[in-house]
Design an enzyme around this catalytic site. Sequence first.
Site, PDB file in Angstrom:
ATOM      1  N   GLU A  21       5.371  35.604  48.896  1.00  0.00           N
ATOM      2  CA  GLU A  21       6.622  34.894  48.636  1.00  0.00           C
ATOM      3  C   GLU A  21       7.776  35.429  49.473  1.00  0.00           C
ATOM      4  O   GLU A  21       8.577  34.652  50.000  1.00  0.00           O
ATOM      5  CB  GLU A  21       6.963  35.002  47.139  1.00  0.00           C
ATOM      6  CG  GLU A  21       8.191  34.206  46.736  1.00  0.00           C
ATOM      7  CD  GLU A  21       8.441  34.279  45.242  1.00  0.00           C
ATOM      8  OE1 GLU A  21       9.498  33.779  44.796  1.00  0.00           O
ATOM      9  OE2 GLU A  21       7.602  34.842  44.508  1.00  0.00           O
ATOM     10  N   CYS A  50       9.037  45.842  44.191  1.00  0.00           N
ATOM     11  CA  CYS A  50       9.467  46.724  45.276  1.00  0.00           C
ATOM     12  C   CYS A  50      10.720  47.508  44.907  1.00  0.00           C
ATOM     13  O   CYS A  50      10.998  48.554  45.497  1.00  0.00           O
ATOM     14  CB  CYS A  50       9.709  45.924  46.558  1.00  0.00           C
ATOM     15  SG  CYS A  50      10.980  44.656  46.404  1.00  0.00           S
ATOM     16  N   ASN A  51      11.485  47.028  43.924  1.00  0.00           N
ATOM     17  CA  ASN A  51      12.736  47.683  43.565  1.00  0.00           C
ATOM     18  C   ASN A  51      12.697  48.443  42.254  1.00  0.00           C
ATOM     19  O   ASN A  51      13.652  49.131  41.920  1.00  0.00           O
ATOM     20  CB  ASN A  51      13.872  46.653  43.493  1.00  0.00           C
ATOM     21  CG  ASN A  51      14.294  46.182  44.868  1.00  0.00           C
ATOM     22  OD1 ASN A  51      14.207  46.913  45.837  1.00  0.00           O
ATOM     23  ND2 ASN A  51      14.723  44.938  44.950  1.00  0.00           N
TER      24      ASN A  51
END
Length: 424
Positions: A194, A54-55
């Site tokens: 997670e 996501c980053n």
Amino acid sequence: MTVNVLALGLNHVSAPVSVRERVSMPEDLVQPALNALRSSFGGAVKEAAILSTCNRTELYCAAEPHVTDQLPTWLAEFNQIEAGVLRPHLYMLDRDEAVRHAFRVASGLDSMVLGETQILGQLKDAVRTADEAGALGTLLHQLFQKTFSVAKEVRTTTAIGAQSVSMAAAAVRLAERVFGNLGDCKVLFIGAGEMIELCATHFAAQQPASIVVANRTIERAETLANRFDAAVMRLSDLPERLAEFDVVVSCTASSLPILGLGMVERATKLRRRKPIVMVDLAVPRDIEPEVARLDDVYLYSVDDLGVVVQSGTDAREAAVVQAEAIIDNRVRHFMHWMQVRANVPIIRDLQANAQSIQEQELERARKFLARGDAPDVVLEQMARALTQKYLHGTLNALNHSEEAERKQLLGWLPRLFPSGNERR
């Protein structure tokens, strides 16, 4: 042809989520991307791995130098995004800087949450995927094995991960800004991965009024819900039930938004101006960004949480200095290994040439012995011939070199031809 280690990518520092989500690759797309990358350059990209979270989305390659300038265009075209839009957000690193970047990423020094551990598992998954795709060779395999070793050393010998402020804790903090005590809040988690599990752990500790887990696969939702005494629901029920919840946290692998502007707008009307906190941890985003314009909706993206997270990192700056020192040392070791490895073909050629000379002189000696020449004479002739051929290249270079080059060659002679005492 020289092969360099390259790292190309963008992350939470270089690009906003609106750009990152356009190049983010779901797990099932990584292997096709690796195949496309290597085939697009006709063998110039020898090895490759892709890390997409996501980053960040990053390409790690062992490639010929001319590939460097072409990789940004390939990444843009593969993701159907204009190269001019993507290029300003990209970083391109090679050789020692690429190695240092890999070490820093795995150690949590390049993360939005300083010292976080999730990135190491994600990098290991990326390497496993590349290996399964047949995209790893000796160079990248060695790089990543050293990367994992460095990450372990940093985490065990420094306090880089101590008292870390996680994204999940930041989500709780943002919800508390709106509602204060969360004891009367109803919380909905969308997804069962997670990150959602981490968030559920943090929110459950605040003892909210209720927790519900929504997921495409109801069995996975039930597995997570059982841990927190929570209820489950299907994603298809979201339009009718969204208005029930005060806090919504979403993190799925969907390529399209799950919560659109119209759905959320209807929910806010049913809530009669009661606020709702929405936390979108997904990239690509699960919640349409236009939702932020609605009154009484507090929408936070993964980048917004990053701002909250950064406020908790000052106490670990000393550990960063220590970690960077470890990484610098290990980068030097790896670059030395690369240099030694680059010399292998030259050493092989030298050995092959020496072997050829040896075989020629042995063959001549056998012929002389076969015709009856004295063994002592034959051995002396062979030794003289081997010595002359051994020194020929060096003496020829000295005799035909300019003064500056000759001085340099003379300086190397004691190391190339040590005396008998030095050899012993």
